[in-house]
Design an enzyme around this catalytic site. Structure first.
Site, PDB file in Angstrom:
ATOM      1  N   ALA A 241     -13.391 -11.620   6.189  1.00 53.56           N
ATOM      2  CA  ALA A 241     -13.411 -10.202   5.817  1.00 53.56           C
ATOM      3  C   ALA A 241     -13.105 -10.081   4.333  1.00 53.56           C
ATOM      4  O   ALA A 241     -12.524 -10.986   3.731  1.00 53.56           O
ATOM      5  CB  ALA A 241     -12.370  -9.441   6.630  1.00 53.56           C
TER       6      ALA A 241
ATOM      7  N   VAL B 233      -5.272 -11.656   7.216  1.00 56.67           N
ATOM      8  CA  VAL B 233      -6.159 -12.818   7.016  1.00 56.67           C
ATOM      9  C   VAL B 233      -5.317 -14.082   6.810  1.00 56.67           C
ATOM     10  O   VAL B 233      -4.179 -14.018   6.362  1.00 56.67           O
ATOM     11  CB  VAL B 233      -7.112 -12.628   5.793  1.00 56.67           C
ATOM     12  CG1 VAL B 233      -8.184 -11.611   6.085  1.00 56.67           C
ATOM     13  CG2 VAL B 233      -6.339 -12.282   4.542  1.00 56.67           C
TER      14      VAL B 233
ATOM     15  N   HIS C 293      -6.766   1.678   2.762  1.00 60.00           N
ATOM     16  CA  HIS C 293      -7.850   0.703   2.565  1.00 60.00           C
ATOM     17  C   HIS C 293      -8.875   0.900   3.682  1.00 60.00           C
ATOM     18  O   HIS C 293      -8.634   1.663   4.629  1.00 60.00           O
ATOM     19  CB  HIS C 293      -7.314  -0.736   2.531  1.00 60.00           C
ATOM     20  CG  HIS C 293      -6.417  -1.114   3.670  1.00 60.00           C
ATOM     21  ND1 HIS C 293      -5.920  -2.385   3.838  1.00 60.00           N
ATOM     22  CD2 HIS C 293      -5.922  -0.398   4.731  1.00 60.00           C
ATOM     23  CE1 HIS C 293      -5.165  -2.425   4.927  1.00 60.00           C
ATOM     24  NE2 HIS C 293      -5.152  -1.248   5.485  1.00 60.00           N
TER      25      HIS C 293
ATOM     26  N   ARG D 171      -4.222   6.098  -2.371  1.00 66.47           N
ATOM     27  CA  ARG D 171      -2.900   5.467  -2.538  1.00 66.47           C
ATOM     28  C   ARG D 171      -2.010   6.326  -3.428  1.00 66.47           C
ATOM     29  O   ARG D 171      -2.496   6.881  -4.418  1.00 66.47           O
ATOM     30  CB  ARG D 171      -3.049   4.071  -3.158  1.00 66.47           C
ATOM     31  CG  ARG D 171      -3.719   3.136  -2.190  1.00 66.47           C
ATOM     32  CD  ARG D 171      -3.740   1.717  -2.660  1.00 66.47           C
ATOM     33  NE  ARG D 171      -4.612   0.955  -1.782  1.00 66.47           N
ATOM     34  CZ  ARG D 171      -4.937  -0.304  -1.951  1.00 66.47           C
ATOM     35  NH1 ARG D 171      -4.454  -0.981  -2.970  1.00 66.47           N
ATOM     36  NH2 ARG D 171      -5.732  -0.914  -1.105  1.00 66.47           N
TER      37      ARG D 171
ATOM     38  N   GLN E 226     -13.582   1.913  -1.495  1.00 72.88           N
ATOM     39  CA  GLN E 226     -13.610   0.483  -1.143  1.00 72.88           C
ATOM     40  C   GLN E 226     -14.840   0.181  -0.297  1.00 72.88           C
ATOM     41  O   GLN E 226     -15.397   1.072   0.340  1.00 72.88           O
ATOM     42  CB  GLN E 226     -12.371   0.103  -0.326  1.00 72.88           C
ATOM     43  CG  GLN E 226     -11.143  -0.150  -1.173  1.00 72.88           C
ATOM     44  CD  GLN E 226     -10.025  -0.841  -0.392  1.00 72.88           C
ATOM     45  OE1 GLN E 226     -10.031  -0.887   0.819  1.00 72.88           O
ATOM     46  NE2 GLN E 226      -9.069  -1.370  -1.122  1.00 72.88           N
TER      47      GLN E 226
ATOM     48  N   TRP F  90       0.842  -1.195   0.000  1.00 73.22           N
ATOM     49  CA  TRP F  90       0.000   0.000   0.000  1.00 73.22           C
ATOM     50  C   TRP F  90       0.875   1.242   0.000  1.00 73.22           C
ATOM     51  O   TRP F  90       1.497   1.573   1.013  1.00 73.22           O
ATOM     52  CB  TRP F  90      -0.918   0.000   1.231  1.00 73.22           C
ATOM     53  CG  TRP F  90      -1.896  -1.123   1.179  1.00 73.22           C
ATOM     54  CD1 TRP F  90      -3.061  -1.151   0.466  1.00 73.22           C
ATOM     55  CD2 TRP F  90      -1.790  -2.392   1.840  1.00 73.22           C
ATOM     56  NE1 TRP F  90      -3.679  -2.369   0.653  1.00 73.22           N
ATOM     57  CE2 TRP F  90      -2.940  -3.144   1.478  1.00 73.22           C
ATOM     58  CE3 TRP F  90      -0.862  -2.973   2.687  1.00 73.22           C
ATOM     59  CZ2 TRP F  90      -3.166  -4.429   1.936  1.00 73.22           C
ATOM     60  CZ3 TRP F  90      -1.080  -4.253   3.150  1.00 73.22           C
ATOM     61  CH2 TRP F  90      -2.232  -4.969   2.772  1.00 73.22           C
TER      62      TRP F  90
HETATM   63  C1  FA5 Z   1      -6.871  -4.375   0.177  1.00 77.09           C
HETATM   64  O1  FA5 Z   1      -6.952  -3.154   0.154  1.00 77.09           O
HETATM   65  C2  FA5 Z   1      -7.290  -5.169   1.384  1.00 77.09           C
HETATM   66  N1  FA5 Z   1      -7.521  -4.291   2.471  1.00 77.09           N
HETATM   67  C3  FA5 Z   1      -8.498  -5.992   1.032  1.00 77.09           C
HETATM   68  C4  FA5 Z   1      -8.847  -7.018   2.052  1.00 77.09           C
HETATM   69  C5  FA5 Z   1      -9.780  -6.753   3.035  1.00 77.09           C
HETATM   70  C6  FA5 Z   1      -8.218  -8.272   2.013  1.00 77.09           C
HETATM   71  C7  FA5 Z   1     -10.108  -7.709   3.977  1.00 77.09           C
HETATM   72  C8  FA5 Z   1      -8.558  -9.247   2.943  1.00 77.09           C
HETATM   73  C9  FA5 Z   1      -9.488  -8.967   3.914  1.00 77.09           C
HETATM   74  P1  FA5 Z   1      -6.205  -4.544  -2.331  1.00 77.09           P
HETATM   75  O2  FA5 Z   1      -5.076  -3.631  -2.274  1.00 77.09           O
HETATM   76  O3  FA5 Z   1      -6.072  -5.721  -3.224  1.00 77.09           O
HETATM   77  O4  FA5 Z   1      -6.577  -5.119  -0.891  1.00 77.09           O
HETATM   78  O5  FA5 Z   1      -7.511  -3.715  -2.779  1.00 77.09           O
HETATM   79  C10 FA5 Z   1      -8.789  -4.277  -2.729  1.00 77.09           C
HETATM   80  C11 FA5 Z   1      -9.594  -3.890  -3.968  1.00 77.09           C
HETATM   81  O6  FA5 Z   1      -9.594  -2.484  -4.101  1.00 77.09           O
HETATM   82  C12 FA5 Z   1      -8.991  -4.382  -5.256  1.00 77.09           C
HETATM   83  O7  FA5 Z   1      -9.413  -5.690  -5.531  1.00 77.09           O
HETATM   84  C13 FA5 Z   1      -9.556  -3.424  -6.264  1.00 77.09           C
HETATM   85  O8  FA5 Z   1     -10.890  -3.759  -6.610  1.00 77.09           O
HETATM   86  C14 FA5 Z   1      -9.584  -2.150  -5.480  1.00 77.09           C
HETATM   87  N2  FA5 Z   1      -8.402  -1.330  -5.758  1.00 77.09           N
HETATM   88  C15 FA5 Z   1      -7.167  -1.471  -5.267  1.00 77.09           C
HETATM   89  N3  FA5 Z   1      -6.345  -0.518  -5.707  1.00 77.09           N
HETATM   90  C16 FA5 Z   1      -7.083   0.260  -6.520  1.00 77.09           C
HETATM   91  C17 FA5 Z   1      -6.822   1.450  -7.282  1.00 77.09           C
HETATM   92  N4  FA5 Z   1      -5.635   2.034  -7.285  1.00 77.09           N
HETATM   93  N5  FA5 Z   1      -7.836   1.991  -7.985  1.00 77.09           N
HETATM   94  C18 FA5 Z   1      -9.049   1.424  -7.969  1.00 77.09           C
HETATM   95  N6  FA5 Z   1      -9.370   0.320  -7.278  1.00 77.09           N
HETATM   96  C19 FA5 Z   1      -8.404  -0.251  -6.553  1.00 77.09           C
END
Ligand code: FA5
Length: 353
Positions: free
Chosen positions: A320, A266, A183, A209, A223, A162
């Protein structure tokens, strides 16, 4: 009659004529006013006739004054006549303007929901129908909640997942612990700290981000976190809940894929993807030629996280997830670039009103 009395009479005629005119609302009333004022036996005509009764040396000036009054009142009469005659008007009592009640009303431009907001509401409704409660949390977050209590200690390489936007405010101990949350997962901790199990919440909200934008990445996006903790919760509950969600949002045709993934908070963790709307899973630029678009990360809440908030991991378990709201909206509406959401292009936004 002397010159002084003539001037006084002229002033009285003018005052009365204008005051009567200001009360007029119909063509009939206006016509009576014209006859009384400018007609053959009207007051102004009488004033003009009275010039001959004046001494010779005052006639010229009195004549020009009487004629200018006649001109002024005639012009006012014509203006009122045009105004009343042009429409079924109502004279406003004190002002010179008219209110035309027959004109068609002006349309009031109604706003509509932004496609992200609409997606968030639709998604939350689906989970609410499964017993989840929708809550919100802070966008400016502490390092402790964004990382540490999620099993991501300081200097841990997992933080690289992140790219954070830190807030440059130093606390008394020299630390700079504030950031824009990367997140919505910090709300897992905040929720569990504030209540005993069972927990079933969904948490929509903005996340930030420090990263380059492209067709599927924005630096600010939305999110939706989900958390369920209770006795006897298993990975089967996670899969069933998220598959039900996918069916309700995308219809039975779309396929969901669960693959192993790593998130420190997780165990086990999964990446959930939906087959690409654009190429039906065959591979195209939108899905990076993979046929799948990742929409969320998910997994079983790590025992360390449960213990950290005071839940006994021997008794309680939970799952989650964190999904990207824009990515869901993109899949649903066939939008091929996430940057449309935040370019403020009315042509794009109006398609969703
Ligand atoms: C997370 O942010 C974790 N907190 C998710 C999580 C929660 C995992 C609970 C397990 C348990 P990640 O970085 O993959 O994970 O982001 C989650 C989702 O946010 C991605 O699948 C995507 O749909 C969205 N996302 C991530 N980065 C971006 C971005 N830069 N722009 C738009 N959507 C995004």
């Amino acid at each position: 009659m002397d010159k002084k009395s003539y001037i006084e009479i002229r002033a009285q005629i003018e005052q009365k004529a204008l005051s009567t005119l200001s009360q007029i609302g119909t063509l009939d009333e206006l016509e009576s006013w014209r006859i009384d004022t400018l007609g053959r036996n009207g007051t102004v005509t009488g004033l003009l006739r009275g010039i001959s009764d004046l001494p010779v040396d005052g006639r010229k000036e009195a004549g020009s004054q009487a004629n200018s009054l006649k001109d002024v009142l005639t012009k006012k009469y014509e203006a009122y006549k045009a105004d009343i005659g042009s429409s079924a008007s109502i004279r406003t009592r004190n002002g010179p303007s008219f209110l035309d009640v027959t004109l068609p009303g002006r349309n009031i431009a109604l706003g509509s929901l932004h496609p992200t907001t609409a997606a968030v509401r639709e998604i939350c409704r689906v989970f609410e129908s499964m017993g989840f409660q929708t809550i919100e949390g802070p966008e400016v977050e502490l390092d402790t909640y964004n990382f540490q209590k999620l099993n991501i200690p300081k200097e841990h390489p997992a933080r690289d997942m992140w790219n954070s936007l830190w807030i440059d405010r130093e606390l008394a101990d020299g630390s700079r612990p504030l950031l824009l949350r990367t997140h919505t997962s910090p709300m897992q901790i905040r929720t569990m700290e504030s209540q005993p199990p069972p927990v079933r919440v969904v948490v929509p909200g903005k996340t930030y981000r420090y990263e380059a934008t492209d067709a599927t990445h924005e630096w600010q996006f939305c999110q939706i976190e989900g958390l369920a903790v209770d006795k006897d919760i298993t990975f089967a509950n996670l899969k069933a809940t998220l598959e039900e969600f996918a069916k309700r949002i995308f219809g039975d045709k779309r396929k969901a894929r669960f693959r192993c993934d790593f998130f420190p908070f997780v165990e086990p963790g999964a990446e959930v993807s939906i087959d690409c709307f654009k190429c039906e899973g065959n591979g195209c630029p939108v899905c990076g030629n993979t046929g799948w678009i990742e929409i969320m990360g998910a997994g079983m809440v790590h025992p360390k996280v449960l213990a950290g908030v005071g839940y006994d991991p021997e008794i309680y378990s939970g799952f989650a997830w964190g999904m990207g709201a824009e990515r869901i909206a993109m899949l649903k509406h066939g939008i091929d670039d996430i940057r449309h959401f935040y370019s403020n292009d009315m042509k794009f936004l109006k398609q969703f009103s």
